[in-house]
Design a protein around this motif. Structure first.
Motif, PDB file in Angstrom:
ATOM      1  N   HIS A 261      16.694   4.639 -14.233  1.00 61.60           N
ATOM      2  CA  HIS A 261      15.784   5.924 -14.334  1.00 61.60           C
ATOM      3  C   HIS A 261      15.894   6.463 -12.473  1.00 61.60           C
ATOM      4  O   HIS A 261      15.816   7.468 -12.337  1.00 61.60           O
ATOM      5  CB  HIS A 261      14.934   5.559 -15.078  1.00 61.60           C
ATOM      6  N   PHE A 262      15.279   4.947 -12.143  1.00 61.03           N
ATOM      7  CA  PHE A 262      15.902   5.101 -10.663  1.00 61.03           C
ATOM      8  C   PHE A 262      17.114   5.313  -9.997  1.00 61.03           C
ATOM      9  O   PHE A 262      18.131   4.798 -10.052  1.00 61.03           O
ATOM     10  CB  PHE A 262      14.984   3.772  -9.533  1.00 61.03           C
ATOM     11  N   ARG A 263      17.678   6.347  -8.947  1.00 62.67           N
ATOM     12  CA  ARG A 263      18.810   6.168  -8.511  1.00 62.67           C
ATOM     13  C   ARG A 263      18.727   6.007  -7.641  1.00 62.67           C
ATOM     14  O   ARG A 263      17.599   5.593  -6.713  1.00 62.67           O
ATOM     15  CB  ARG A 263      18.866   8.232  -7.630  1.00 62.67           C
ATOM     16  N   PRO A 264      19.916   5.213  -6.765  1.00 64.35           N
ATOM     17  CA  PRO A 264      20.002   4.958  -5.394  1.00 64.35           C
ATOM     18  C   PRO A 264      19.614   5.385  -4.666  1.00 64.35           C
ATOM     19  O   PRO A 264      19.506   6.781  -4.258  1.00 64.35           O
ATOM     20  CB  PRO A 264      21.777   4.885  -5.453  1.00 64.35           C
ATOM     21  N   GLY A 265      18.652   4.852  -3.712  1.00 68.21           N
ATOM     22  CA  GLY A 265      18.395   5.925  -2.568  1.00 68.21           C
ATOM     23  C   GLY A 265      17.037   6.205  -2.571  1.00 68.21           C
ATOM     24  O   GLY A 265      16.298   5.355  -3.170  1.00 68.21           O
ATOM     25  N   ASN A 266      16.677   7.153  -1.855  1.00 68.82           N
ATOM     26  CA  ASN A 266      14.926   8.038  -1.885  1.00 68.82           C
ATOM     27  C   ASN A 266      14.572   8.403  -3.546  1.00 68.82           C
ATOM     28  O   ASN A 266      15.300   8.910  -4.298  1.00 68.82           O
ATOM     29  CB  ASN A 266      14.985   9.077  -1.330  1.00 68.82           C
ATOM     30  N   ASN A 267      13.509   8.094  -3.696  1.00 71.57           N
ATOM     31  CA  ASN A 267      12.779   7.939  -5.312  1.00 71.57           C
ATOM     32  C   ASN A 267      11.521   9.222  -4.882  1.00 71.57           C
ATOM     33  O   ASN A 267      10.874   8.209  -3.757  1.00 71.57           O
ATOM     34  CB  ASN A 267      12.735   6.818  -5.863  1.00 71.57           C
ATOM     35  N   VAL A 268      11.021   9.879  -5.460  1.00 74.13           N
ATOM     36  CA  VAL A 268      10.318  10.184  -5.458  1.00 74.13           C
ATOM     37  C   VAL A 268       8.911  10.249  -6.563  1.00 74.13           C
ATOM     38  O   VAL A 268       9.523  10.036  -7.993  1.00 74.13           O
ATOM     39  CB  VAL A 268       9.554  11.991  -4.830  1.00 74.13           C
ATOM     40  N   LEU A 269       8.992   9.023  -6.221  1.00 72.76           N
ATOM     41  CA  LEU A 269       7.259   9.168  -8.514  1.00 72.76           C
ATOM     42  C   LEU A 269       6.316  10.285  -7.741  1.00 72.76           C
ATOM     43  O   LEU A 269       5.385   9.940  -6.775  1.00 72.76           O
ATOM     44  CB  LEU A 269       7.013   7.581  -7.818  1.00 72.76           C
ATOM     45  N   SER A 270       5.963  10.986  -8.174  1.00 70.94           N
ATOM     46  CA  SER A 270       4.579  11.662  -8.149  1.00 70.94           C
ATOM     47  C   SER A 270       3.683  11.777  -9.595  1.00 70.94           C
ATOM     48  O   SER A 270       3.507  12.096 -10.938  1.00 70.94           O
ATOM     49  CB  SER A 270       5.284  13.369  -8.260  1.00 70.94           C
TER      50      SER A 270
END
Length: 796
Positions: A482-491
């Motif tokens: 579910h995480f994409r390559p590069g930046n991920n924002v977990l809110s």
């Protein structure tokens, strides 16, 4: 301007008290005159230092001041007015929708320390539900102060208002602009807080913030570099890299390219075009009395060259200070912009000074001139610092850049999880989170924490303890895929709900602690190219080595426009990497081995050998290949054997991509007012990746690159071909050429991946393997029977 209806709504007695207001205004005419002296100390807190006084601030003992631009009559500062759409201040597209009884939303307004804000007016356009009653209102707050209240009415659901922001509340940095509503649809005290008619929308496309700003007089020091090269500046920015001689060698390109990287890194997320300008002798002023200043106005300038090369242009007293790698900063004649000098006794020292300038994390001395004896950059592991999670292990939220903070519905807790750009996730790989948080007592209410990943809901955390308390090591998992390559924002977004409709709830009290952690599974490095969207987000595959040792920038043209376009692109790539690419090769010729190439040039100057394999041909007739018809290809259900193998290999996924039916047209078309971006595997680069940036002429190339590096265009390139047309907001993208693999994964995972990609080939190999196995078994059985038969004959 505020409409008369809006004024009537905001001030019901406005029409009846005009005489009283006029009397108060007349009585207060003397008020500003008395209040003016009180404001004077604030204005003089940052004294305007004459430019000549700043010159003696050098690394050595006191010396004669360098003649500065202030020796001539100073032009009056000119204010610039800029309209900023609220959509540009928020991270999400579309309007701001405020729901529930007390919905709120926050925007960040960046302001530069280099500017003086003369006025700020918010032009607000909003629409509210016609189900609201007259007790509903919208409050606008700036840095904790309420600056406007607007009544929300069913009779006039559309509001247009101009709200003046007090400039004394604005501060350098990021200012909080909050919109909060109190919405009611019933007169009784008991109402549903989640009623669907409780909503207000702010049109972020029509709502604007008009800022009138001017640059402060410059008395620069090297310690001010991050304030002088500031992404928060609203006055139009322009940068010239002035070379003492026209760049004719790779060393000249590298020095200017490193300065361009420094500009890009200091600007972080914005990047105006960077121009290459040849130094011309003339009647200058201040630190550059021998430099013609025509064309250098209204811009910050960097003069690059060895001492011998720049000596005819600079003041003799500055030349006497250059004893090694040298950085010096001085005001320009307009008193608002700066001239930075990057020099040394030879090209090696010039390169060292440029690299020191590029490292924006350095603390520069509080002086105008600096001789640098030595500089050693850190050795960074691969994928860092772009990815803060690069290998298997346990990472605390503190290591990911998160600090302990309270969580509210207006300001949820956000954790940045930056993965490598070529991460490949097994199907069953899980990111395991261990959370430490506290929450207050819940009075007549229940609380749920919704967990979002890149604004996509993932799961909810239900808090059951009504007495409140501390939660230690609360465990939850999310699939790595579910995480994409590069930046991920977990809110983490909390919601408090009353147990019954008329229950009165207490405030939301919750904190997330930075000693929370995430356990990262083993990650493979594998990606399918070409992929311009992956390049735009992570500069992949060019910066997998953090120092840029796998990157070559090929400048296909020796004119200033092409060189400026190439330097601008290099600055953008450095922004993505967040550190200087000191080992990158910048060349007019062919890259050295084991380097991926960025090729920048006009169509007629592109190296023909490197262009073999390009998806679009640019010679003679231009061949257009358009991915005009998308076609969804269903994934067939796998048989039992294949399912088991893919489960073991971690590749049992459905096909989520579409294939395209392309049309191909050849004709005498040419690129015109366009920038073409292509990515492909080049045989001339030993099957390394080449990304080409081309326009019809060098001037159009420079113009197109200035457009491309802006977020509106850069974030929308995709496929293996993208076309930016001047004057059009959209980017045309296509996928035409063949794909290829970059990186390595485990043997079992690779077999599973290939089986998913080529199922019929896999079936054929399986059948062939079974036939070979059957044949071997048959041979063994026949040999065994012959041996047994021979033994029987001997016994007889």
């Amino acid at each position: 301007m505020t409409s008369s209806k809006s004024l009537t709504r905001r001030f019901p007695s406005f029409a009846f008290h005009g005489v009283a207001v006029a009397a108060l205004l007349l009585a207060g005419l003397h008020g500003p005159a008395r209040a003016q002296p009180a404001a004077a100390p604030a204005a003089s807190a940052t004294p305007v230092v004459p430019a000549a006084a700043a010159a003696p601030a050098t690394a050595g003992p006191a010396k004669a001041p360098v003649p500065a631009a202030s020796a001539q009559p100073q032009p009056q500062p000119q204010s610039q007015t800029r309209d900023i759409h609220l959509a540009d201040l928020g991270g999400k597209p579309g309007p701001i929708r405020l729901t529930r009884l007390d919905g709120a939303s926050m925007l960040s307004l960046p302001l530069s320390r280099r500017e003086t804000i003369k006025s700020a007016v918010l032009h607000l356009v909003s629409t509210n539900s016609i189900g609201l009653n007259n007790r509903s209102q919208l409050v606008v707050r700036l840095n904790g102060h309420s600056i406007a209240q607007l009544q929300l009415s069913a009779r006039q659901p559309e509001i247009t208002a101009d709200i003046r922001l007090p400039v004394e509340l604005l501060k350098p940095g990021y200012n909080q602009l909050i919109f909060r509503v109190a919405q009611h649809s019933q007169e009784s005290q008991c109402e549903d807080p989640n009623a669907p008619e409780l909503w207000t929308e702010i049109d972020t496309a029509q709502s604007t913030l008009r800022l009138q700003a001017e640059l402060k007089p410059a008395a620069p020091l090297l310690s001010d570099l991050n304030d002088l090269f500031d992404p928060k500046q609203h006055v139009a920015q322009k940068f010239n890299i002035i070379t003492a001689r026209h760049p004719g060698s790779d060393d000249d390109l590298a020095a200017g390219g490193m300065v361009a990287q420094g500009i890009g890194l200091k600007l972080r997320y914005v990047l105006p075009a960077i121009a290459q300008v040849d130094a011309q002798a003339g009647n200058g002023a201040g630190p550059v009395p021998g430099l013609a200043l025509a064309g250098l106005g209204n811009a910050d300038n960097v003069l690059v060259g060895t001492l011998e090369q720049i000596k005819p242009y600079i003041d003799a007293r500055i030349a006497a200070q250059i004893k090694g790698s040298f950085l010096g900063i001085y005001p320009m004649p307009d008193g608002q912009h700066v001239m930075l000098i990057v020099s040394g006794n030879d090209e090696r020292e010039v390169g060292r000074a440029a690299q020191v300038f590029a490292w924006q994390h350095l603390e520069f001395p509080q002086q105008a001139q600096w001789n640098i004896a030595d500089f050693t950059p850190p050795e960074l592991p691969n994928y860092l610092p772009q990815a803060n999670v690069s290998t298997q292990g346990i990472y605390s939220f503190k290591q990911l850049g998160f600090n302990t903070s309270p969580i509210t519905s207006v300001a949820p807790a956000e954790v940045n999880v930056n993965l490598p750009p070529d991460v490949y996730a097994q199907e069953d790989a899980q990111m395991e989170f261990h959370l430490n948080f506290s929450q207050g007592a819940m009075i007549n209410s229940s609380m749920v924490i919704n967990l979002y990943l890149n604004d996509v809901f993932q799961r909810a955390i239900s808090v059951e303890d009504r007495q409140g308390g501390f939660y230690d090591n609360y465990r939850l998992t999310l699939p790595l895929r579910h995480f994409r390559p590069g930046n991920n924002v977990l809110s983490f977004r909390p919601i408090i709900m009353p147990n019954r409709q008329c229950d009165q709830t207490g405030p939301l009290n919750m904190s997330l602690f930075d000693d929370s952690s995430v356990k990262v599974p083993y990650m493979y490095r594998f990606a399918q190219l070409p992929d311009l969207s992956r390049f735009s987000s992570n500069a992949f595959p060019y910066v997998t080595h953090s120092d840029g040792s796998q990157l070559a920038l090929v400048v296909a043209g020796r004119d200033s426009a092409t060189i400026g376009a190439a330097w601008t692109l290099l600055a953008k790539v450095a922004q993505k990497q967040t550190v200087p690419l000191g080992a990158a090769q910048v060349t007019f010729g062919k890259p050295t081995v084991n380097r991926h190439a960025l090729i920048v040039g006009a169509v007629g100057n592109l190296p023909a050998g490197m262009m073999k394999g390009a998806p679009w041909t640019l010679e003679k007739n231009l061949s257009f290949a358009g991915a005009s018809i998308p076609m969804a290809t269903p994934t067939s259900e796998s048989n039992w054997f294949r399912q088991q193998f893919q489960t073991i290999a971690g590749t049992n996924r459905s096909n989520t991509d579409s294939s395209y039916l392309n049309t191909v047209v050849s004709g005498d078309a040419r690129l015109n007012q366009q920038l073409l971006v292509m990515q492909f595997r080049s045989a001339a680069l030993d099957d390394r990746t080449a990304t080409v940036f081309a326009s019809a002429t060098p001037e159009q190339l420079q113009q197109g690159m200035a457009l491309l590096v802006s977020p509106a265009y850069w974030n929308n390139i995709a496929g293996d071909v993208s076309l930016v047309s001047f004057g059009q907001a959209e980017v045309a993208t296509q996928r035409i050429g063949p794909t290829y693999d970059e990186g390595t994964i485990g043997k079992a995972e690779y077999l599973g991946y290939m089986a998913s990609k080529y199922p019929w080939t896999w079936y054929g190999l399986v059948v062939l393997a079974l036939l070979v196995l059957a044949w071997l078994c048959w041979r063994q059985l026949r040999a065994h029977l012959r041996r047994r038969q021979g033994n029987r004959n001997i016994d007889i």
